[in-house]
Design a protein around this motif. Structure first.
Motif, PDB file in Angstrom:
ATOM      1  N   MET A  58       5.388   3.091  15.286  1.00 32.93           N
ATOM      2  CA  MET A  58       5.364   2.368  14.010  1.00 32.93           C
ATOM      3  C   MET A  58       4.426   1.162  14.151  1.00 32.93           C
ATOM      4  N   LEU A  59       3.364   1.185  13.386  1.00 35.18           N
ATOM      5  CA  LEU A  59       2.446   0.045  13.400  1.00 35.18           C
ATOM      6  C   LEU A  59       2.480  -0.629  12.037  1.00 35.18           C
ATOM      7  N   TYR A  60       2.307  -1.940  12.023  1.00 35.58           N
ATOM      8  CA  TYR A  60       2.374  -2.646  10.738  1.00 35.58           C
ATOM      9  C   TYR A  60       1.177  -3.563  10.514  1.00 35.58           C
ATOM     10  N   GLN A  61       0.001  -3.186  11.079  1.00 35.21           N
ATOM     11  CA  GLN A  61      -1.156  -4.089  10.939  1.00 35.21           C
ATOM     12  C   GLN A  61      -1.522  -4.334   9.484  1.00 35.21           C
ATOM     13  N   ARG A  62      -1.543  -3.245   8.684  1.00 34.50           N
ATOM     14  CA  ARG A  62      -2.015  -3.428   7.286  1.00 34.50           C
ATOM     15  C   ARG A  62      -0.994  -4.270   6.504  1.00 34.50           C
ATOM     16  N   SER A  63       0.307  -4.045   6.768  1.00 35.26           N
ATOM     17  CA  SER A  63       1.316  -4.881   6.092  1.00 35.26           C
ATOM     18  C   SER A  63       1.095  -6.344   6.430  1.00 35.26           C
ATOM     19  N   SER A  64       0.824  -6.622   7.697  1.00 37.38           N
ATOM     20  CA  SER A  64       0.608  -8.022   8.105  1.00 37.38           C
ATOM     21  C   SER A  64      -0.623  -8.603   7.438  1.00 37.38           C
ATOM     22  N   ALA A  65      -1.674  -7.796   7.336  1.00 31.80           N
ATOM     23  CA  ALA A  65      -2.902  -8.296   6.689  1.00 31.80           C
ATOM     24  C   ALA A  65      -2.644  -8.535   5.204  1.00 31.80           C
ATOM     25  N   LEU A  66      -1.893  -7.634   4.582  1.00 32.03           N
ATOM     26  CA  LEU A  66      -1.574  -7.795   3.153  1.00 32.03           C
ATOM     27  C   LEU A  66      -0.699  -9.028   2.949  1.00 32.03           C
ATOM     28  N   PHE A 125       4.926  -4.018   3.616  1.00 27.53           N
ATOM     29  CA  PHE A 125       4.403  -3.764   2.275  1.00 27.53           C
ATOM     30  C   PHE A 125       4.518  -2.272   2.003  1.00 27.53           C
ATOM     31  N   VAL A 126       5.062  -1.939   0.853  1.00 34.00           N
ATOM     32  CA  VAL A 126       5.279  -0.517   0.545  1.00 34.00           C
ATOM     33  C   VAL A 126       4.179  -0.028  -0.390  1.00 34.00           C
ATOM     34  N   GLU A 127       3.800   1.217  -0.177  1.00 32.87           N
ATOM     35  CA  GLU A 127       2.785   1.846  -1.050  1.00 32.87           C
ATOM     36  C   GLU A 127       3.458   2.701  -2.121  1.00 32.87           C
ATOM     37  N   LYS A 128       4.451   3.491  -1.701  1.00 32.18           N
ATOM     38  CA  LYS A 128       5.133   4.370  -2.657  1.00 32.18           C
ATOM     39  C   LYS A 128       6.462   4.782  -2.065  1.00 32.18           C
ATOM     40  N   ALA A 129       7.270   5.448  -2.886  1.00 29.66           N
ATOM     41  CA  ALA A 129       8.564   5.910  -2.388  1.00 29.66           C
ATOM     42  C   ALA A 129       8.942   7.166  -3.151  1.00 29.66           C
ATOM     43  N   LYS A 130       9.728   8.025  -2.486  1.00 30.45           N
ATOM     44  CA  LYS A 130      10.176   9.257  -3.151  1.00 30.45           C
ATOM     45  C   LYS A 130      11.511   9.640  -2.523  1.00 30.45           C
ATOM     46  N   GLY A 131      12.525   9.868  -3.367  1.00 30.75           N
ATOM     47  CA  GLY A 131      13.824  10.233  -2.814  1.00 30.75           C
ATOM     48  C   GLY A 131      14.360   9.142  -1.909  1.00 30.75           C
ATOM     49  N   ALA A 132      14.707   9.501  -0.680  1.00 25.75           N
ATOM     50  CA  ALA A 132      15.316   8.520   0.245  1.00 25.75           C
ATOM     51  C   ALA A 132      14.269   7.832   1.115  1.00 25.75           C
ATOM     52  N   LEU A 144      10.634   5.642   1.999  1.00 28.38           N
ATOM     53  CA  LEU A 144       9.579   4.680   1.657  1.00 28.38           C
ATOM     54  C   LEU A 144       8.332   5.087   2.444  1.00 28.38           C
ATOM     55  N   TYR A 145       7.165   4.838   1.884  1.00 29.53           N
ATOM     56  CA  TYR A 145       5.899   5.071   2.591  1.00 29.53           C
ATOM     57  C   TYR A 145       5.158   3.738   2.560  1.00 29.53           C
ATOM     58  N   ASP A 146       4.992   3.132   3.750  1.00 26.89           N
ATOM     59  CA  ASP A 146       4.478   1.755   3.749  1.00 26.89           C
ATOM     60  C   ASP A 146       2.953   1.724   3.853  1.00 26.89           C
ATOM     61  N   ALA A 147       2.423   0.506   3.834  1.00 29.16           N
ATOM     62  CA  ALA A 147       0.960   0.326   3.783  1.00 29.16           C
ATOM     63  C   ALA A 147       0.265   0.868   5.028  1.00 29.16           C
ATOM     64  N   ASP A 148       1.027   1.066   6.107  1.00 25.13           N
ATOM     65  CA  ASP A 148       0.425   1.611   7.339  1.00 25.13           C
ATOM     66  C   ASP A 148       0.680   3.098   7.476  1.00 25.13           C
ATOM     67  N   GLY A 149       1.238   3.717   6.416  1.00 25.75           N
ATOM     68  CA  GLY A 149       1.447   5.156   6.448  1.00 25.75           C
ATOM     69  C   GLY A 149       2.729   5.577   7.125  1.00 25.75           C
ATOM     70  N   GLU A 170      12.656   2.420  14.661  1.00 26.04           N
ATOM     71  CA  GLU A 170      13.067   3.834  14.646  1.00 26.04           C
ATOM     72  C   GLU A 170      12.880   4.477  13.268  1.00 26.04           C
ATOM     73  N   GLY A 171      12.283   3.701  12.334  1.00 25.41           N
ATOM     74  CA  GLY A 171      11.996   4.286  11.017  1.00 25.41           C
ATOM     75  C   GLY A 171      13.134   4.175  10.024  1.00 25.41           C
ATOM     76  N   ILE A 172      14.056   3.211  10.300  1.00 23.74           N
ATOM     77  CA  ILE A 172      15.199   3.016   9.406  1.00 23.74           C
ATOM     78  C   ILE A 172      15.095   1.634   8.773  1.00 23.74           C
ATOM     79  N   TYR A 173      15.039   1.568   7.454  1.00 26.98           N
ATOM     80  CA  TYR A 173      14.855   0.289   6.764  1.00 26.98           C
ATOM     81  C   TYR A 173      16.192  -0.173   6.195  1.00 26.98           C
TER      82      TYR A 173
END
Ligand code: KE4
Length: 430
Positions: free
Chosen positions: A1-9, A37-44, A46-51, A392-395
């Motif tokens: 799990m990388l969050y570089q783009r979220s941090s830049a945003l 930072f989230v880009e989109k979501a569907k069902g359960a 989330l898809y964040d800015a880093d994919g 672990e991918g759990i928000y």
């Protein structure tokens, strides 16, 4: 799990938005690190800015009870948007959702729509003061009813993590009319009422608290409030912004069979668009302008897109009532699974749960009010747990003073993945 783009945003956002967010609790202040930072979501998911794909236990702090981007909600919003986005004039759709809400919720005849839970609670208190002619209100330490001045007195949720029990900007004149009681302590409330004879307009309570973690009412607490209000001609306001249309079709009034005089809503009732509402019997609501003298208004109140989303959501819940038991079963499964792995560690913990609301507290004692919730939130255990689960991918909620909200799009595989993540993370809790 990388969050570089979220941090830049986040860095870019902080240049033009206070704290980089439009609501403080999103800033990860309580747990540290940069917010996702989230880009989109569907069902359960989330898809964040880093994919990254994350299993979502916040669901926009409650609204997404059936999962993100529910097809009925999307279709309703898109079709209504084509007719225009706002008129400032009455529409038939408002009557449809109002009629459905009145049908689903006990003990209300009329409902007024606003644009947030804060507006709903603020307006409900003004209505109670106007109806009773009294000025004092009683709220509970750790309960959060939005950011209206009268409520920012030992509020829960984000207000707690900022250590500003009385937010700057709230005048002494306002604060003196808000009396503070201990949640789940009926004797304390009784003492306050008796010390303020004929001066208290309303008691406002989260009938299931969700802003100091999830704290269900103790046996007899809500019934005690009901009796106290009846004995002293005080209006009982159930703030069901979180619990309304989540814990049962009729909310806590239905689930626990205790009647409020005024009920406030938010979150689920808007299907993810900005909607709040407050409701009561006609005799009380008749005091509201334009029928009565208590003024309350809003340019975008009853906005057609928001009403379309809310009506689609309430219709889906009303037609698929088995979703409430499905959500409770999934939440119980998660509770038992996490308890099993946490039991295997030496770290003391407690899990509070009711319906599809749940919270984990690293506490040696039960968490039943603000004091025990605050004590449990000290130290770094929750912070470690939060970031470990995120890795672990759990928000989950980025604060120990919040509740997790399950959605019915969660599968048992998602729940198992969450339990496995919990087991892995629990080993890192020293
Ligand atoms: P809003 O004004 O945020 O729509 O609703 C205020 C409110 C009122 N009553 C209860 C019981 C609530 O939980 C809330 C808002 N809940 C928080 C989460 N704890 C919203 C998240 C945020 O502040 O960004």
């Amino acid at each position: 799990m990388l969050y570089q783009r979220s941090s830049a945003l986040f860095a870019a956002a902080k240049k033009v938005i206070p704290g980089g967010v439009n609501s403080p609790v999103r800033a990860f202040t309580a747990v540290g690190g940069d917010p996702i930072f989230v880009e989109k979501a569907k069902g359960a998911y989330l898809y964040d800015a880093d994919g990254n794909q994350l299993i979502d236990y916040i669901n926009s702090w409650g609204p997404m009870i059936l999962g993100h981007a529910h097809p009925d909600v999307l279709e309703a919003v898109i079709s209504y948007a084509k007719k225009g986005t706002s008129f400032g004039m009455p529409t038939e759709l408002e009557t449809k959702i109002a009629s459905l809400a009145v049908e689903m919720v006990p003990n209300i005849d009329k409902i007024r729509f606003v644009n947030s839970g804060t507006e709903a609670c603020m307006s409900a208190v003004r209505l109670a003061r106007g109806y009773t002619g009294r000025e004092k209100i009683i709220k509970f330490a750790g309960c959060y009813h939005g950011h209206s001045d009268s409520f920012l007195i030992q509020a829960g949720s984000g207000a707690v993590t900022f250590g500003t029990p009385n937010s700057p900007g709230v005048t002494q004149g306002t604060a003196q009319d808000t009396l503070l009681a201990r949640y789940n302590d009926i004797d304390h409330v009784t003492t306050i009422v008796e010390a303020n004879k004929d001066a208290v307009a309303c008691i406002i309570v989260e009938p299931v608290a969700g802003n100091m973690g999830c704290i269900p009412p103790k046996e007899g607490f809500l019934e005690g409030l009901r009796a106290l209000c009846d004995a002293h001609d005080i209006l009982l306001i159930f703030d069901e912004v979180m619990t309304g249309f989540r814990l049962a079709p009729g909310g806590v009034q239905e689930l626990l069979n205790v009647r409020a005089d005024i009920v406030t809503f938010g979150k689920v009732i808007g299907g993810g668009l900005p909607v709040g509402a407050f409701a009561a019997k006609a005799e009380i609501m008749g005091h509201l302008a334009p029928e009565g003298p208590v003024y309350q208004a809003g340019t975008l109140s009853g906005n057609p897109l928001a009403m379309a989303a809310g009506f689609a959501m309430l219709t889906a819940l009303n037609n698929e009532r088995e979703v409430f038991s499905s959500l409770s079963q999934k939440t119980e499964y998660l509770h038992k699974g996490m308890a099993k792995v946490l039991d295997a560690t030496s770290r003391p913990y407690t899990i509070n749960r009711i319906g599809s609301m749940i919270s984990v507290h690293f506490s040696e004692t039960p968490v039943t009010d603000f004091e025990t919730a605050a004590k449990a939130a000290t130290g770094d255990a929750f912070k470690t747990f939060f970031h470990g689960m995120l890795k672990e991918g759990i928000y989950i909620a980025p604060s120990a003073f919040e509740t997790w909200f399950l959605c019915d799009a969660l599968t048992y595989d998602d729940l198992d993945a969450t339990i496995v993540a919990c087991e892995k993370v629990s080993k890192t809790l020293a």
